[in-house]
Design an enzyme around this catalytic site. Structure first.
Site, PDB file in Angstrom:
ATOM      1  N   LYS A 175     178.929  58.453  76.088  1.00  0.00           N
ATOM      2  CA  LYS A 175     178.575  57.460  75.366  1.00  0.00           C
ATOM      3  C   LYS A 175     177.500  56.779  75.542  1.00  0.00           C
ATOM      4  CE  LYS A 175     182.234  58.076  72.766  1.00  0.00           C
ATOM      5  NZ  LYS A 175     182.259  58.625  71.330  1.00  0.00           N
ATOM      6  N   HIS A 294     186.085  70.643  68.968  1.00  0.00           N
ATOM      7  CA  HIS A 294     186.085  69.460  68.131  1.00  0.00           C
ATOM      8  C   HIS A 294     186.471  69.668  66.782  1.00  0.00           C
ATOM      9  CE1 HIS A 294     185.011  65.355  66.951  1.00  0.00           C
ATOM     10  NE2 HIS A 294     185.138  65.075  68.155  1.00  0.00           N
TER      11      HIS A 294
END
Length: 477
Positions: A175, A294
């Protein structure tokens, strides 16, 4: 002219429209071992009988159309049609039913999830006679399972390649997900891996943007992997997202990852599509790469209880298409997931044989006939206080992935990784000693924090963070 065609021709072609249930509702039908079985949650329009609605689903997802056609006489509908063989009301819901449909195996191309879904969930979901429609589960017959290669490695082979046993694997999503330069991104990867994590990960929408092109990211991440491996003596990996705008570009990225010598690549299988995913899975199988999956976009498809496709179906489809890891929700984090439902499809991902169990949302017994299993990935809003629950819920054969729960540590990325590794090791040791993680979890974390300042700091930061919202998708009572 075949005898069958002659017989039909002698009867004569009768044009017109007739009720679907006259042809496609067959409650007397005994399902075959080779049939693909489907459980649909059907909400008919007012005035449409449930039998007609179920038959319409069977018809529109197999051989039927809105009117009788002359070419029906040129084939055997009894051989190829889908059949609604059962209807049951949903407890506690008005005008909602579970319709069971059987499809002959010859309707489907071998080894093609794309074709299977095009038939079963194609046009029928826009059918006007239905207010809503949801595919709850599929039974994939062993004859069809055997036409798929499935995951490249399987759980045990992955553990052998990584030399990691007896505990869940630990990961971290880097992140912020967008905006970092490739060098700063690689730095974060290195710090997390050096701190004790097994994997780091590209987020789902990290592809090849102006601020960080894919080739630069791959190079800096590979450097981080090899440096952290040399310093820790552990095998490390980073999920390099190969998802791209074309299959050709996706394969170019996967090939470059293999040339770098990294162990794993990644794909967004729903936005990328099943054809692309199966192609990538075949390449990974041939070239020794692990494939992390994902599920970006899944909630658009699966979150509403009365319309769409349940994630257990998407999970089964992924196991057939191929992938070594897939995100599965956390139960305790920020993303949707009721415990029993989640554990139901986690078993469908990992186990070889799963019994029908409606208390966990499993409508059919599924035999995978040794198709390799998939590791579930728990990710989304989790931190060190969740570690006991995650270890208890998902067990050893899982990946626990902390993004903000690693990079949000007040001392930096490496201490965040240390805190998570210490918390995990403490939970595994306590479990192995016979302690109950469900009731003693917080105490176990506090005890470990006494000798780990990194864990103590993490515990202090996230002690009040909870995500206590009711799940949208719940079991029928």
């Amino acid at each position: 002219m075949s005898p069958q065609t002659e017989t039909k021709a002698s009867v004569g072609f009768k044009a017109g429209v007739k009720d679907y249930k006259l042809t496609y509702y067959t409650p007397e039908y005994e399902t075959k071992d080779t049939d693909i079985l489907a459980a649909f949650r059907v909400t008919p329009q007012p005035g449409v009988p449930p039998e007609e609605a179920g038959a319409a689903v069977a018809a529109e997802s197999s051989t039927g159309t809105w009117t009788t056609v002359w070419t029906d006489g040129l084939t055997s509908l009894d051989r190829y049609k889908g059949r609604c063989y059962g209807i049951e009301p949903v407890p506690g819901e008005e005008n909602q039913y579970i319709a069971y449909v059987a499809y002959p195996l010859d309707l489907f191309e071998e080894g093609s999830v794309t074709n299977m879904f095009t038939s079963i969930v194609g046009n029928v979901f826009g059918f006007k006679a239905l207010r809503a429609l949801r595919l709850e589960d599929l039974r994939i017959p062993t004859a069809y399972v055997k036409t798929f290669q499935g995951p490249r490695h399987g759980i045990q082979v992955e553990r052998d390649k990584l030399n990691k046993y007896g505990r869940p694997l630990l990961g971290c999503t880097i992140k912020p997900k967008l905006g970092l330069s490739a060098k700063n991104y690689g730095r974060a990867v290195y710090e997390c891996l050096r701190g004790g994590l097994d994997f780091t990960k590209d987020d789902e929408n990290v592809n090849s943007q102006p601020f960080m092109r894919w080739r630069d990211r791959f190079l800096f991440c590979a450097e981080a992997i090899f440096k952290s491996q040399a310093e820790t003596g552990e095998i490390k990996g980073h999920y390099l997202n190969a998802t791209a705008g074309t299959c050709e570009e996706m394969m170019k990225r996967a090939i470059f990852a293999r040339e770098l010598g990294v162990p794993i690549v990644m794909h967004d299988y729903l936005t990328g599509g099943f054809t692309a995913n199966t192609s990538l899975a075949h390449y990974c199988r041939d070239n020794g790469l692990l494939l992390h999956i994902h599920r970006a976009m899944h909630a658009v498809i699966d979150r509403q209880k009365n319309h769409g496709i349940h994630f257990r179906v998407l999970a089964k489809a992924l196991r057939m298409s191929g992938g070594d890891h897939i995100h599965s929700g956390t139960v305790v984090g920020k993303l949707e997931g009721e415990r029993e439902i989640t554990l139901g499809f986690v078993d469908l991902l990992r186990d070889d044989f799963i019994e029908k169990d409606r208390s966990r949302g499993i409508y059919f017994t599924q035999d995978w006939v040794s198709l390799p299993g998939v590791l579930p990935v728990a990710s989304g809003g989790i931190h060190v206080w969740h570690m006991p629950a995650l270890t208890e819920i998902f067990g050893d054969d899982s990946v626990l992935q902390f993004g903000g729960g690693t990079l949000g540590h007040p001392w930096g990325n490496a201490p965040g990784a240390v805190a998570n590794r210490v918390a995990l090791e403490a939970c595994v040791q306590a479990r192995n000693e016979g302690r109950d993680l469900a009731t003693e979890g917080n105490e176990i974390i506090r005890e470990a924090a006494k000798w780990s300042p990194e864990l103590a700091a993490a515990c202090e930061v996230w002690k009040e963070i909870k995500f206590e919202f009711q799940a949208m998708d719940t079991l029928d009572k």
